[in-house]
Motif scaffolding. Structure first.
Motif, PDB file in Angstrom:
ATOM      1  N   ILE A 233       0.868  -1.180   0.000  1.00  0.00           N
ATOM      2  CA  ILE A 233       0.000   0.000   0.000  1.00  0.00           C
ATOM      3  C   ILE A 233       0.898   1.221   0.000  1.00  0.00           C
ATOM      4  O   ILE A 233       1.674   1.431   0.941  1.00  0.00           O
ATOM      5  CB  ILE A 233      -0.942   0.000   1.215  1.00  0.00           C
ATOM      6  N   VAL A 234       0.813   2.029  -1.057  1.00  0.00           N
ATOM      7  CA  VAL A 234       1.694   3.195  -1.166  1.00  0.00           C
ATOM      8  C   VAL A 234       1.001   4.482  -0.747  1.00  0.00           C
ATOM      9  O   VAL A 234       1.666   5.478  -0.430  1.00  0.00           O
ATOM     10  CB  VAL A 234       2.248   3.334  -2.596  1.00  0.00           C
ATOM     11  N   GLU A 235      -0.344   4.470  -0.747  1.00  0.00           N
ATOM     12  CA  GLU A 235      -1.073   5.682  -0.348  1.00  0.00           C
ATOM     13  C   GLU A 235      -2.518   5.320  -0.073  1.00  0.00           C
ATOM     14  O   GLU A 235      -3.074   4.413  -0.705  1.00  0.00           O
ATOM     15  CB  GLU A 235      -0.990   6.736  -1.452  1.00  0.00           C
ATOM     16  N   GLU A 236      -3.138   5.989   0.875  1.00  0.00           N
ATOM     17  CA  GLU A 236      -4.566   5.832   1.121  1.00  0.00           C
ATOM     18  C   GLU A 236      -5.112   7.101   1.737  1.00  0.00           C
ATOM     19  O   GLU A 236      -4.393   7.903   2.325  1.00  0.00           O
ATOM     20  CB  GLU A 236      -4.848   4.630   2.022  1.00  0.00           C
ATOM     21  N   GLY A 237      -6.420   7.297   1.569  1.00  0.00           N
ATOM     22  CA  GLY A 237      -7.048   8.476   2.126  1.00  0.00           C
ATOM     23  C   GLY A 237      -8.460   8.636   1.597  1.00  0.00           C
ATOM     24  O   GLY A 237      -8.947   7.809   0.815  1.00  0.00           O
ATOM     25  N   LYS A 238      -9.143   9.690   2.028  1.00  0.00           N
ATOM     26  CA  LYS A 238     -10.469   9.976   1.517  1.00  0.00           C
ATOM     27  C   LYS A 238     -10.409  10.206   0.012  1.00  0.00           C
ATOM     28  O   LYS A 238      -9.465  10.823  -0.501  1.00  0.00           O
ATOM     29  CB  LYS A 238     -11.052  11.201   2.221  1.00  0.00           C
ATOM     30  N   THR A 239     -11.416   9.726  -0.673  1.00  0.00           N
ATOM     31  CA  THR A 239     -11.384   9.702  -2.137  1.00  0.00           C
ATOM     32  C   THR A 239     -11.111  11.079  -2.738  1.00  0.00           C
ATOM     33  O   THR A 239     -10.187  11.244  -3.545  1.00  0.00           O
ATOM     34  CB  THR A 239     -12.712   9.140  -2.684  1.00  0.00           C
ATOM     35  N   LEU A 242      -7.505  12.418  -1.856  1.00  0.00           N
ATOM     36  CA  LEU A 242      -6.401  11.700  -2.507  1.00  0.00           C
ATOM     37  C   LEU A 242      -6.333  12.025  -3.997  1.00  0.00           C
ATOM     38  O   LEU A 242      -5.249  12.208  -4.551  1.00  0.00           O
ATOM     39  CB  LEU A 242      -6.570  10.203  -2.287  1.00  0.00           C
ATOM     40  N   LEU A 243      -7.499  12.097  -4.645  1.00  0.00           N
ATOM     41  CA  LEU A 243      -7.503  12.393  -6.076  1.00  0.00           C
ATOM     42  C   LEU A 243      -7.111  13.837  -6.356  1.00  0.00           C
ATOM     43  O   LEU A 243      -6.452  14.136  -7.351  1.00  0.00           O
ATOM     44  CB  LEU A 243      -8.874  12.101  -6.674  1.00  0.00           C
ATOM     45  N   ARG A 244      -7.503  14.733  -5.452  1.00  0.00           N
ATOM     46  CA  ARG A 244      -7.205  16.147  -5.672  1.00  0.00           C
ATOM     47  C   ARG A 244      -5.718  16.438  -5.484  1.00  0.00           C
ATOM     48  O   ARG A 244      -5.112  17.206  -6.230  1.00  0.00           O
ATOM     49  CB  ARG A 244      -8.024  17.015  -4.718  1.00  0.00           C
ATOM     50  N   GLN A 245      -5.096  15.809  -4.463  1.00  0.00           N
ATOM     51  CA  GLN A 245      -3.682  16.053  -4.181  1.00  0.00           C
ATOM     52  C   GLN A 245      -2.954  14.735  -3.904  1.00  0.00           C
ATOM     53  O   GLN A 245      -2.647  14.408  -2.756  1.00  0.00           O
ATOM     54  CB  GLN A 245      -3.522  17.007  -2.990  1.00  0.00           C
ATOM     55  N   PRO A 246      -2.684  13.953  -4.936  1.00  0.00           N
ATOM     56  CA  PRO A 246      -1.949  12.697  -4.728  1.00  0.00           C
ATOM     57  C   PRO A 246      -0.516  12.990  -4.302  1.00  0.00           C
ATOM     58  O   PRO A 246       0.143  13.866  -4.861  1.00  0.00           O
ATOM     59  CB  PRO A 246      -2.002  12.038  -6.109  1.00  0.00           C
ATOM     60  N   LYS A 247      -0.031  12.220  -3.321  1.00  0.00           N
ATOM     61  CA  LYS A 247       1.308  12.477  -2.790  1.00  0.00           C
ATOM     62  C   LYS A 247       2.348  11.509  -3.332  1.00  0.00           C
ATOM     63  O   LYS A 247       3.488  11.876  -3.566  1.00  0.00           O
ATOM     64  CB  LYS A 247       1.285  12.414  -1.257  1.00  0.00           C
ATOM     65  N   HIS A 248       1.974  10.259  -3.515  1.00  0.00           N
ATOM     66  CA  HIS A 248       2.956   9.270  -3.945  1.00  0.00           C
ATOM     67  C   HIS A 248       3.143   9.328  -5.468  1.00  0.00           C
ATOM     68  O   HIS A 248       2.171   9.476  -6.212  1.00  0.00           O
ATOM     69  CB  HIS A 248       2.514   7.862  -3.532  1.00  0.00           C
ATOM     70  N   PRO A 249       4.386   9.184  -5.955  1.00  0.00           N
ATOM     71  CA  PRO A 249       4.629   9.222  -7.415  1.00  0.00           C
ATOM     72  C   PRO A 249       3.833   8.181  -8.185  1.00  0.00           C
ATOM     73  O   PRO A 249       3.416   8.435  -9.323  1.00  0.00           O
ATOM     74  CB  PRO A 249       6.138   8.959  -7.520  1.00  0.00           C
ATOM     75  N   TYR A 250       3.592   7.018  -7.569  1.00  0.00           N
ATOM     76  CA  TYR A 250       2.838   5.983  -8.279  1.00  0.00           C
ATOM     77  C   TYR A 250       1.379   6.405  -8.480  1.00  0.00           C
ATOM     78  O   TYR A 250       0.810   6.184  -9.555  1.00  0.00           O
ATOM     79  CB  TYR A 250       2.896   4.664  -7.505  1.00  0.00           C
ATOM     80  N   THR A 251       0.774   7.024  -7.458  1.00  0.00           N
ATOM     81  CA  THR A 251      -0.599   7.522  -7.605  1.00  0.00           C
ATOM     82  C   THR A 251      -0.659   8.593  -8.679  1.00  0.00           C
ATOM     83  O   THR A 251      -1.580   8.627  -9.504  1.00  0.00           O
ATOM     84  CB  THR A 251      -1.107   8.078  -6.270  1.00  0.00           C
ATOM     85  N   GLN A 252       0.337   9.461  -8.686  1.00  0.00           N
ATOM     86  CA  GLN A 252       0.398  10.505  -9.704  1.00  0.00           C
ATOM     87  C   GLN A 252       0.531   9.892 -11.104  1.00  0.00           C
ATOM     88  O   GLN A 252      -0.068  10.378 -12.070  1.00  0.00           O
ATOM     89  CB  GLN A 252       1.573  11.441  -9.414  1.00  0.00           C
ATOM     90  N   LYS A 253       1.307   8.812 -11.182  1.00  0.00           N
ATOM     91  CA  LYS A 253       1.485   8.116 -12.466  1.00  0.00           C
ATOM     92  C   LYS A 253       0.158   7.517 -12.953  1.00  0.00           C
ATOM     93  O   LYS A 253      -0.179   7.617 -14.138  1.00  0.00           O
ATOM     94  CB  LYS A 253       2.535   7.026 -12.303  1.00  0.00           C
ATOM     95  N   LEU A 254      -0.608   6.913 -12.027  1.00  0.00           N
ATOM     96  CA  LEU A 254      -1.903   6.344 -12.401  1.00  0.00           C
ATOM     97  C   LEU A 254      -2.841   7.418 -12.929  1.00  0.00           C
ATOM     98  O   LEU A 254      -3.509   7.238 -13.950  1.00  0.00           O
ATOM     99  CB  LEU A 254      -2.547   5.654 -11.191  1.00  0.00           C
ATOM    100  N   LEU A 255      -2.903   8.541 -12.231  1.00  0.00           N
ATOM    101  CA  LEU A 255      -3.820   9.609 -12.629  1.00  0.00           C
ATOM    102  C   LEU A 255      -3.381  10.248 -13.943  1.00  0.00           C
ATOM    103  O   LEU A 255      -4.214  10.644 -14.759  1.00  0.00           O
ATOM    104  CB  LEU A 255      -3.910  10.655 -11.524  1.00  0.00           C
ATOM    105  N   ALA A 256      -2.063  10.337 -14.153  1.00  0.00           N
ATOM    106  CA  ALA A 256      -1.560  10.930 -15.397  1.00  0.00           C
ATOM    107  C   ALA A 256      -1.858  10.053 -16.600  1.00  0.00           C
ATOM    108  O   ALA A 256      -1.857  10.533 -17.745  1.00  0.00           O
ATOM    109  CB  ALA A 256      -0.059  11.176 -15.288  1.00  0.00           C
ATOM    110  N   ALA A 257      -2.105   8.758 -16.359  1.00  0.00           N
ATOM    111  CA  ALA A 257      -2.363   7.828 -17.458  1.00  0.00           C
ATOM    112  C   ALA A 257      -3.820   7.811 -17.900  1.00  0.00           C
ATOM    113  O   ALA A 257      -4.159   7.113 -18.855  1.00  0.00           O
ATOM    114  CB  ALA A 257      -1.946   6.412 -17.049  1.00  0.00           C
ATOM    115  N   MET A 258      -4.696   8.566 -17.228  1.00  0.00           N
ATOM    116  CA  MET A 258      -6.091   8.604 -17.630  1.00  0.00           C
ATOM    117  C   MET A 258      -6.238   9.232 -19.015  1.00  0.00           C
ATOM    118  O   MET A 258      -5.502  10.159 -19.364  1.00  0.00           O
ATOM    119  CB  MET A 258      -6.908   9.427 -16.618  1.00  0.00           C
ATOM    120  N   PRO A 259      -7.150   8.703 -19.844  1.00  0.00           N
ATOM    121  CA  PRO A 259      -7.334   9.282 -21.192  1.00  0.00           C
ATOM    122  C   PRO A 259      -7.740  10.756 -21.116  1.00  0.00           C
ATOM    123  O   PRO A 259      -8.508  11.155 -20.235  1.00  0.00           O
ATOM    124  CB  PRO A 259      -8.470   8.434 -21.784  1.00  0.00           C
TER     125      PRO A 259
END
Length: 556
Positions: A233-239, A242-259
C-alpha cells in the motif's frame, strides 16, 4: 461493546509457495460498517489476492505467511474450513469479475439463487422462492419467474452481473467484496449495476470493498481509496482528497495515465473515402429444433458510413448495439445479408473478386482479446511474419527485416521473436496483435475494443503506440469501444449505434460537447470523467449537468 471497524487487516503477507516470492508485503487496512472502500492499482499489484485472502479464497499456490484478518471481532485466520464456509455468503459476500465463470452454466438460475438461502437460512422452499423473486425484481430482471428456469448463457453480461449481485445480496452480508464488477460492461450498464449495488448495500448497511482499475468509477462511488503497487500500500485516504492532491509518485502516475482529449486533427478533404458502407444489413437466422424454431434477428438495419484516408472513426454503443457485428462484417468475417462495402471506390463483392483480394490485403483487424486471437503454438516472430506470407515481392530476408522493424516500432526487442504468447503480459500481447495488423502496411485497420482488458498505465502506453503508428503509416481506422474516455482521446469522428441503427454521428467535439440524440446523452452521462486540477490531481467532471443531477439522486 461493538467494534467501530467491521474489517481489520494487519500485516498481511502472501507468498508463492514454490518460489517464495512475496506478492503481498505486509499490508494493513480497515473497513468500517457501511463504508465503501476502493482498492486500485495495476495488474499484478496484489489487490485481488489481498481481497480474496479475506475469505481464504487465494489460489492453492499462494500461502499466507503472516498477518491477521479480523472481521466483526472474529479472527478469520484461525477458523476451521467448516466455520469459513458458514461465514462465506452469509456474512461476507463476493461479486466476481466475470459472472459467466462464477455462475454455474449447467444449473438453472433459480436453483443457484436458492442454494445460498437453503444453506444459510432456515426457511421453507416457498419462503425462499418469494425472497428470490423479490430480489430479482429489485435488481431489474423483467421476468423473474422466467429467469428461475433459465440458464446463465441466456442473459446478457449486464443481466448476469445483476443476477450475481442478487445472489450475494439475498443473504444480506455485512461485507461485500466486489472484484472488478463492471470491467466488461458498457457505460450505461456499468452505471446501472454500480448504482444498484450502492442502493442495495446502503439499504442494508453493508460495507463494500471494491477492487478496480477504473479510477473514474472508484472516484464516483467510494468513500476512501487504497492504492497498491507491487504488493504494497503506497497511499490511502479519503477519495476526494487523494484524487485532488496525490502524494505518492505511483498515484500521480496512475492519474496521469487517464485518457484525455487532445486537440482535434485536421483531416484533409478527399472525394473518395477509403472505405464506404451502403445499406448494410446483417441477419442472424434462428436455430431449427425438433419441436420449435427460434426466430431470427436483424443485427444491422441498413447501415451507411464512410471513413476517409488517415481518419480515425470511433464506433460506440451499448452491448447488443451491433458495433462488433458491423466491424466484423466490414472486415469480411461475416457475410452481410444485404448492402454493399466499397474500398477505394470499388465494390468488394462478390468474395474472391479482384477488389475483394486487394481489400483483404489492405484491411487488418486488432481483436479485443489477443490471448485468444494469437496461436499459442506459434512464436511471436512467426505470428507477425504470417501476415507477410502472401507478399511474393518480399524475399525471406526482407520479411525478417520487416518483422524486426515492426517489433521495434511497438516497443518489443528482437529477443521477443522466439517467445510464445503465454510468456508475455497482456499489454505485450496486445502490442504483438497491433504489430501483426500493421506489418503489411495496410490502408485500413479495424480495432475492436483493443484496450478494454488492460489496466490504466498499460492502456495509456498502447493508445500512445497506436496513435504513433497511425500517424507514421497513415492508415485509416475504425475504432470500436465502449470506453468513452478512450474514444475522446483517439477519435476524429464518432458514430453512435443503438439496436443495429446509427442514431447520431459527427466530429468528436460535436458529439461529446453538443450531443443531440437522447441515447447519446444517456451514454455520455453514464460514467463521469476525471478532469486535471492545477495541483496535479484530478476531480470528477460530469459531461452533462442535467443527467448528473438525475443520477446523483438515485444513489443519494
Amino acid at each position: 461493546m461493538a467494534e467501530s471497524k467491521l474489517l481489520s487487516v494487519e500485516g498481511l503477507r502472501l507468498t508463492v509457495a514454490r518460489s517464495r516470492l512475496e506478492v503481498v508485503k505486509g499490508i494493513s487496512f480497515d473497513v468500517a460498517p457501511g463504508e465503501i472502500v476502493g482498492i486500485v492499482g495495476e495488474s499484478g499489484s496484489g489487490k485481488t489476492l489481498a481481497a480474496r485472502a479475506i475469505m481464504a479464497l487465494e489460489p492453492p499456490a499462494i500461502s499466507r505467511t503472516a498477518g491477521t484478518i479480523r472481521f466483526d471481532g472474529q479472527e478469520l485466520t484461525q477458523l476451521s474450513p467448516s466455520d469459513l464456509r458458514r461465514l462465506r455468503g452469509a456474512r461476507i459476500g463476493m461479486v466476481f469479475q466475470e459472472p459467466m465463470t462464477s455462475l454455474n452454466p449447467s444449473m438453472l438460475i433459480g436453483r443457484q439463487l436458492d442454494e445460498g438461502l437453503a444453506l444459510h437460512r432456515k426457511l421453507s422452499a416457498e419462503e425462499r422462492q418469494t425472497l428470490v423473486l423479490d430480489m430479482l425484481r429489485r435488481v431489474g430482471i423483467r421476468d423473474p419467474e422466467g429467469a428461475l428456469v433459465s440458464y446463465p448463457h441466456q442473459f446478457s453480461g449486464g443481466m448476469r452481473q445483476r443476477i450475481m449481485l442478487a445472489s450475494v445480496m439475498l443473504l444480506q452480508p455485512a461485507l461485500l467484496v466486489a472484484d472488478e464488477p463492471t470491467t466488461a460492461l458498457d457505460a450505461v450498464v456499468q452505471r446501472d449495476v454500480l448504482e444498484l449495488m450502492v442502493e442495495l448495500t446502503r439499504a442494508r448497511g453493508t460495507a463494500v470493498l471494491m477492487i478496480s482499475h477504473d479510477l473514474s468509477m472508484v472516484a464516483r462511488y467510494t468513500d476512501r481509496i487504497i492504492v497498491m503497487c507491487k504488493g504494497e500500500i503506497v497511499e490511502e485516504g479519503k477519495t476526494q482528497d487523494l484524487l485532488r492532491q496525490p502524494k505518492h509518485p505511483y498515484t500521480q502516475k496512475l492519474l496521469a495515465a487517464m485518457p484525455r482529449r487532445l486537440p482535434a486533427r485536421e483531416i484533409p478533404p478527399t472525394a473518395t473515402p477509403i472505405v464506404e458502407v451502403r445499406e448494410l444489413v446483417v441477419d442472424y437466422h434462428g436455430r431449427q429444433g425438433f419441436f420449435r424454431k427460434e426466430a431470427g434477428k436483424r443485427a444491422l438495419h441498413g447501415i451507411d458510413l464512410f471513413i476517409k484516408p488517415r481518419e480515425v472513426v470511433a464506433l460506440v454503443g451499448g452491448s447488443g448495439s451491433g458495433k462488433t457485428t458491423l466491424g466484423r462484417a466490414i472486415a469480411g468475417l461475416l457475410n452481410p445479408s444485404g448492402g454493399d462495402i466499397r474500398y477505394a471506390g470499388r465494390s468488394i463483392a462478390p468474395p474472391r473478386s479482384e477488389g475483394w483480394t486487394d481489400y483483404r490485403f489492405n484491411c487488418q483487424m486488432v481483436f479485443q482479446d489477443p490471448y485468444s486471437s494469437l496461436d499459442p503454438r506459434m512464436t511471436i516472430g512467426a505470428l507477425v511474419r504470417e501476415a507477410l506470407r502472401q507478399v511474393p515481392s518480399m524475399s525471406a530476408r526482407d520479411k525478417a527485416e520487416r518483422v524486426h522493424e515492426v517489433l521495434r516500432e511497438v516497443g518489443l526487442s528482437k529477443d521477443y521473436e522466439d517467445r510464445f504468447p503465454h510468456e508475455l503480459s497482456g499489454g505485450q500481447r496486445q502490442r504483438v496483435a497491433i504489430a501483426r495488423a500493421v506489418v503489411r502496411r495496410p490502408a485500413f485497420v479495424i480495432a475492436d475494443e483493443p484496450v478494454s482488458a488492460l489496466d490504466v498505465t498499460v492502456r495509456a502506453q498502447v493508445l500512445d503506440l497506436f496513435a504513433d503508428l497511425q500517424q507514421r503509416h497513415g492508415f485509416s481506422c475504425l475504432f470500436i469501444s465502449h470506453d468513452l474516455g478512450v474514444v475522446e482521446q483517439v477519435a476524429d469522428r464518432v458514430i453512435v449505434m443503438q439496436d443495429g441503427h446509427i442514431v447520431e454521428e459527427g466530429s468528436r467535439d460535436a458529439i461529446f460537447d453538443r450531443p443531440q440524440h437522447p441515447y447519446t446523452r444517456q451514454l455520455l452521462s453514464a460514467i463521469p470523467a476525471l478532469e486535471t486540477t492545477a495541483s496535479g490531481g484530478v476531480r470528477l467532471k460530469w459531461r452533462l449537468d442535467a443527467e448528473r443531477v438525475a443520477h446523483s439522486s438515485v444513489v443519494a
